[in-house]
Design an enzyme around this catalytic site. Structure first.
Site, PDB file in Angstrom:
ATOM      1  N   GLU A 123       0.842  -1.276   0.190  1.00  0.00           N
ATOM      2  CA  GLU A 123       0.043  -0.100   0.096  1.00  0.00           C
ATOM      3  C   GLU A 123       1.069   1.313  -0.046  1.00  0.00           C
ATOM      4  OE1 GLU A 123      -3.593  -0.312   2.148  1.00  0.00           O
ATOM      5  OE2 GLU A 123      -3.912   1.908   2.457  1.00  0.00           O
ATOM      6  N   ARG A 124       0.589   2.121  -0.888  1.00  0.00           N
ATOM      7  CA  ARG A 124       1.587   3.195  -1.157  1.00  0.00           C
ATOM      8  C   ARG A 124       2.819   2.969  -1.279  1.00  0.00           C
ATOM      9  NH1 ARG A 124      -3.100   5.792  -2.231  1.00  0.00           N
ATOM     10  NH2 ARG A 124      -4.729   5.766  -0.199  1.00  0.00           N
ATOM     11  N   ASN A 136      -3.313  -1.536   7.786  1.00  0.00           N
ATOM     12  CA  ASN A 136      -4.567  -2.045   7.285  1.00  0.00           C
ATOM     13  C   ASN A 136      -4.243  -3.465   7.048  1.00  0.00           C
ATOM     14  OD1 ASN A 136      -5.707   0.458   7.075  1.00  0.00           O
ATOM     15  ND2 ASN A 136      -4.873   0.721   5.032  1.00  0.00           N
ATOM     16  N   LYS A 140      -3.591   0.039  14.022  1.00  0.00           N
ATOM     17  CA  LYS A 140      -4.522   1.074  13.526  1.00  0.00           C
ATOM     18  C   LYS A 140      -5.982   0.682  13.885  1.00  0.00           C
ATOM     19  CE  LYS A 140      -5.972   2.926   9.009  1.00  0.00           C
ATOM     20  NZ  LYS A 140      -5.571   3.259   7.704  1.00  0.00           N
ATOM     21  N   GLU A 179     -10.213   4.546   9.225  1.00  0.00           N
ATOM     22  CA  GLU A 179     -10.301   4.098   7.817  1.00  0.00           C
ATOM     23  C   GLU A 179     -10.759   2.915   7.758  1.00  0.00           C
ATOM     24  OE1 GLU A 179      -6.675   5.282   6.266  1.00  0.00           O
ATOM     25  OE2 GLU A 179      -7.425   7.165   5.932  1.00  0.00           O
ATOM     26  N   LYS A 236       1.211  10.723  13.897  1.00  0.00           N
ATOM     27  CA  LYS A 236       1.684  11.437  12.674  1.00  0.00           C
ATOM     28  C   LYS A 236       2.234  12.747  12.773  1.00  0.00           C
ATOM     29  CE  LYS A 236      -0.760   8.493   9.308  1.00  0.00           C
ATOM     30  NZ  LYS A 236      -1.547   8.525   8.019  1.00  0.00           N
ATOM     31  N   ASP A 238      -2.242  14.358   7.386  1.00  0.00           N
ATOM     32  CA  ASP A 238      -1.929  13.107   6.735  1.00  0.00           C
ATOM     33  C   ASP A 238      -0.777  13.340   5.927  1.00  0.00           C
ATOM     34  OD1 ASP A 238      -1.871  10.404   5.883  1.00  0.00           O
ATOM     35  OD2 ASP A 238      -3.777  10.267   4.994  1.00  0.00           O
ATOM     36  N   GLU A 268       5.562   9.828  13.895  1.00  0.00           N
ATOM     37  CA  GLU A 268       5.455   8.905  12.689  1.00  0.00           C
ATOM     38  C   GLU A 268       5.867   9.868  11.328  1.00  0.00           C
ATOM     39  OE1 GLU A 268       2.373   6.085  12.129  1.00  0.00           O
ATOM     40  OE2 GLU A 268       2.071   6.558  10.082  1.00  0.00           O
ATOM     41  N   GLU A 289       4.051   9.064  -0.612  1.00  0.00           N
ATOM     42  CA  GLU A 289       2.836   9.089  -1.057  1.00  0.00           C
ATOM     43  C   GLU A 289       2.246  10.599  -1.500  1.00  0.00           C
ATOM     44  OE1 GLU A 289      -0.108   7.720   2.146  1.00  0.00           O
ATOM     45  OE2 GLU A 289      -1.934   8.238   0.671  1.00  0.00           O
ATOM     46  N   GLU A 299       7.201  21.452  -2.795  1.00  0.00           N
ATOM     47  CA  GLU A 299       5.979  22.307  -2.226  1.00  0.00           C
ATOM     48  C   GLU A 299       5.446  23.515  -3.185  1.00  0.00           C
ATOM     49  OE1 GLU A 299       7.214  24.853   1.067  1.00  0.00           O
ATOM     50  OE2 GLU A 299       5.178  24.533   1.646  1.00  0.00           O
ATOM     51  N   TRP A 303     -13.779  13.075   2.684  1.00  0.00           N
ATOM     52  CA  TRP A 303     -12.589  12.557   3.445  1.00  0.00           C
ATOM     53  C   TRP A 303     -12.106  13.644   4.504  1.00  0.00           C
ATOM     54  CZ3 TRP A 303     -10.619   7.819   3.613  1.00  0.00           C
ATOM     55  CH2 TRP A 303     -11.107   6.926   2.857  1.00  0.00           C
TER      56      TRP A 303
HETATM   57  C1  GCV Z   1      -2.209   2.454   5.369  1.00  0.00           C
HETATM   58  C2  GCV Z   1      -3.082   7.431   4.381  1.00  0.00           C
HETATM   59  C3  GCV Z   1      -3.085   6.469   3.257  1.00  0.00           C
HETATM   60  C4  GCV Z   1      -3.416   5.129   3.621  1.00  0.00           C
HETATM   61  C5  GCV Z   1      -2.967   4.809   5.059  1.00  0.00           C
HETATM   62  C6  GCV Z   1      -3.058   5.828   5.942  1.00  0.00           C
HETATM   63  C7  GCV Z   1      -2.659   5.230   7.414  1.00  0.00           C
HETATM   64  O1  GCV Z   1      -4.590   7.622   4.708  1.00  0.00           O
HETATM   65  O2  GCV Z   1      -3.518   7.081   2.168  1.00  0.00           O
HETATM   66  O3  GCV Z   1      -3.103   4.345   2.489  1.00  0.00           O
HETATM   67  O4  GCV Z   1      -3.109   3.306   5.182  1.00  0.00           O
HETATM   68  O5  GCV Z   1      -2.819   6.883   5.882  1.00  0.00           O
HETATM   69  O6  GCV Z   1      -1.788   6.005   7.727  1.00  0.00           O
HETATM   70  O7  GCV Z   1      -2.974   4.418   8.037  1.00  0.00           O
END
Ligand code: GCV
Length: 689
Positions: free
Chosen positions: A169-170, A212, A291, A295, A369, A374, A396, A402, A519, A549
């Site tokens: 993912e990403r 996830n 997590k 989401e 984070k 995000d 984090e 991404e 940026e 979102w």
């Molecule tokens: C792993 C963002 C990303 C998701 C990621 C999420 C997270 O939303 O787009 O892909 O999921 O962060 O940090 O859990």
């Protein structure tokens, strides 16, 4: 090295030549343990290549050889007895901790001393970093201790390729180094090589699966533990402990229980027993990453329990074995109504977690984070970091790019992380983010950018981000430009002659400010998320504007930005300690680069820089796209075949073409959008579509 499909894998910051200086010396290694064996093996290989010699002496083996004067490099544990003469009297035993080392040079011998084997390993890589300088003149005793014992990478790797998110993912670097098509890779050579690279920049923990946690990955906890054992075995020789992301609903999905309620006795017993089995298989297992209620992932809210209840359930199961739970603070409503302007995603982590301060167990770490939204290219530092003085906190970061160019754009992130780490949430004179995290007993975590790509990270220059994260986690005070220099020296081994100096200058010219360039052509003044929904690449100004979102810019014909003030907006500014709360609240004091994060202002609003908001948007977008084109021109001057292999040259070249194309697209879409909204022409009369 090569891997199964015979594509040459780039050595990143550990080419053979990184060991030339120490490999041509007479080296003595003294001590026991798996990591000392690793050190010995490294030296053996280097000596075989560069003509040096090595001697390994174990405890109890005495002899004239112990006289350090026969050696040019001595690596010894302080508990070695008797100590080689080059190392005698260098440091007091016990002063170097589990991972630190001391380095000194006198009478023609360089000595690395450590209390524990891991320190010797980090000392070895430090000597490699120094190269010939480690063997010149004399050096007073230097102690090198990591700022924090928790320096971790999270992989968002899936076992089964996810229908939307793929294998990683990403991930922008090919497949996973761990898994392929639903199974653990047979050949774990890449994983071992990864561990070696990580140890060489200071990382000591890796979470091996996506936060996830989908169906197959949940089973890593139980019937797929064999995969975890194999990966832990591959990483252990480099001092790296393995962690697992777990699904909070595992007691239901794997244990057949009717509930995952954290206060339910059966649920608690299930986690205890499951965790005991994990430790039976992997005694140095690091712990869990979770997590929850985020989401779509399950969590304690389903049972009317708090996140402290959830985290403590797992912390209690891990405690008897010395494990830790990393509980993520990334909790927000991802089904928000865009019409509702009072709900603010930026507020969510603080609102959920600040009231729980002091309620988490000793071995629970809240993973926050760095920004409240995000991983955007520009965000303020998360207010959670100052709000939880009685909680262990890990900050984090996102090494995988991404939102910063997806390893197609050059974007060196060291300066961004360094800025965050040095930020003082309580105002000048007070502690920095790094000091707060370290003092809390937390540390630094980042999402990895590595895959099975021959260059590890897709864009070869993205390797610098991985290296820099490790180095900043070891010492958050390092200067990111100096770290970049280390990376250049190790990776390309440029000589001090004109060819080497030119390459170094070119790389600095392209990379030093590349975050700011990114940026410039993407997100003006702290506005984020003007990206394509789903893949998050390339401009789509309104892509998220009418979605669930919670990531909006609110541009209309008069102005743009999110009013997060206490006076008239969502009151997010109130989540900061006074110094920053006041600064962010005030239109006059708010830093330009965050203005639209905190305020909705007219296009004609005058920035502190003297420009108007609309003119700033035009100017930065023209400038950013031009600077991307300059990067490509600079790279065209590099000659492939010398320090830069043709394959690496070509890969960078291909990525720069895409970066230039994409930067122009960003420039034209953003400028056109804001010109059409505002009707204000560019005062320099440039072409806007
Ligand atoms: C792993 C963002 C990303 C998701 C990621 C999420 C997270 O939303 O787009 O892909 O999921 O962060 O940090 O859990």
């Amino acid at each position: 090295m090569t891997h199964s499909d015979q594509i040459e894998v780039h050595p990143a910051w550990l080419p053979a030549a990184a060991f030339r200086a120490l490999g041509s010396r007479r080296v003595l290694v003294r001590g026991e343990g798996q990591l000392v064996d690793t050190v010995t093996g490294e030296i053996e290989q280097a000596c075989a290549r560069y003509g040096g010699s090595r001697r390994r002496q174990r405890q109890g083996e005495a002899g004239a050889d112990l006289d350090g004067s026969r050696y040019e490099l001595v690596l010894a544990l302080t508990r070695a007895h008797p100590l080689p003469s080059a190392a005698v009297g260098v440091v007091e035993r016990g002063a170097l901790g589990d991972e630190g080392f001391a380095l000194t040079r006198r009478d023609g011998a360089t000595a690395v001393l450590a209390d524990e084997p891991a320190g010797l390993l980090y000392g070895l890589f430090h000597v490699a970093r120094l190269g010939e300088a480690a063997f010149a003149g004399s050096r007073p005793v230097e102690r090198h201790l990591p700022a924090t014992p928790l320096r971790m990478l999270d992989h968002w790797d899936n076992i089964d390729a996810h229908p939307v998110m793929g294998q990683v993912e990403r991930g922008y670097s090919g497949g996973s180094i761990f898994w392929e098509d639903g199974a653990l890779r047979e050949d774990l050579a890449r994983v071992r090589a990864y561990g070696r690279l990580l140890a060489a920049c200071g990382i000591n923990r890796v979470a091996i699966n996506n936060v996830n946690v989908h169906a197959s990955e949940a089973h890593l906890l139980t019937d797929r533990l064999g995969d975890v054992i194999a990966i832990a075995d591959a990483l252990r020789p480099y001092g790296i402990r393995v962690h697992l992301s777990v699904n909070f609903a595992s007691p239901i999905a794997l244990g057949g229980l009717p509930t995952a309620d954290p206060l339910d006795a059966q649920v608690r017993a299930w986690w205890e027993e499951t965790t005991r089995r994990v430790y039976e298989s992997v005694p140095d297992f690091g712990g869990y990453v979770v997590k929850a209620d985020s989401e779509g992932q399950p969590g304690p809210f389903a049972y009317d329990r708090t996140h402290a209840d959830g985290a403590n359930l797992l912390a209690d199961a891990l405690a008897p074995f010395g494990g830790i739970v990393h509980w993520r603070a990334f909790v927000y409503d991802h089904r928000q109504d865009w019409r509702d302007r009072s709900t603010d995603r930026a507020r969510a982590a603080y609102d959920h977690f600040a009231p729980l301060d002091g309620q988490f167990r000793e071995n629970a770490i809240l993973q926050v984070k760095y920004g409240p939204i995000d991983f955007q290219v520009r965000e303020p530092v998360s207010p959670v970091i100052a709000a939880m003085p009685s909680t262990r906190l890990a900050v984090e970061f996102q090494v995988t790019q991404e939102y910063t160019g997806q390893q197609r754009h050059v974007c060196y992130l060291g300066p961004l992380w360094s800025e965050v780490l040095g930020f003082r949430p309580w105002g000048p004179e007070e502690s920095t983010v790094a000091q707060i995290a370290v003092a809390s007993g937390g540390g630094l975590v980042a999402v990895s950018n590595v895959g099975n790509d021959p260059f590890w990270t897709g864009h070869p220059m993205a390797q610098a981000n991985l290296y820099a994260f490790g180095r900043l986690a070891w010492d958050p005070q390092l200067d990111p430009t100096a770290v970049l220099d280390e990376w250049i020296d190790l990776t390309f081994q440029p000589a001090a002659d004109s060819g080497g100096a030119k390459l170094r200058d070119t790389l600095h010219a392209m990379m030093d400010e590349s975050w700011l360039v990114y940026e410039q052509y993407t997100a003006p003044l702290g506005v984020g998320f003007m990206v394509h929904p789903a893949d998050h690449y390339g401009p789509s100004v309104d892509g998220y504007e009418y979605t669930q979102w919670g990531t909006y810019h609110f541009a209309d014909r008069d102005g743009v930005g999110v009013d997060r003030t206490q006076a008239s907006g969502t009151a997010f500014t109130g989540q900061y300690p006074k110094a920053w709360s006041e600064a962010y609240e005030s239109l006059e004091q708010c830093p330009d680069e965050l203005l639209l994060f905190f305020h909705h202002v007219p296009y004609t609003h005058l920035l502190r820089s003297g420009s108007t908001v609309i003119q700033h948007i035009y100017d930065t977008h023209f400038a950013g796209a031009e600077r991307a084109a300059e990067m490509r021109r600079a790279w065209e001057e590099v000659e492939p075949g010398g320090l830069v292999t043709p394959a690496l040259y070509a890969r960078v070249r291909e990525r720069l073409d895409e970066q230039v194309r994409c930067a122009q697209e960003w420039r034209d879409q953003i400028n056109a959008y804001f010109f059409r909204k505002s009707g204000v022409p560019d005062e320099r009369g440039r072409r806007i579509y």
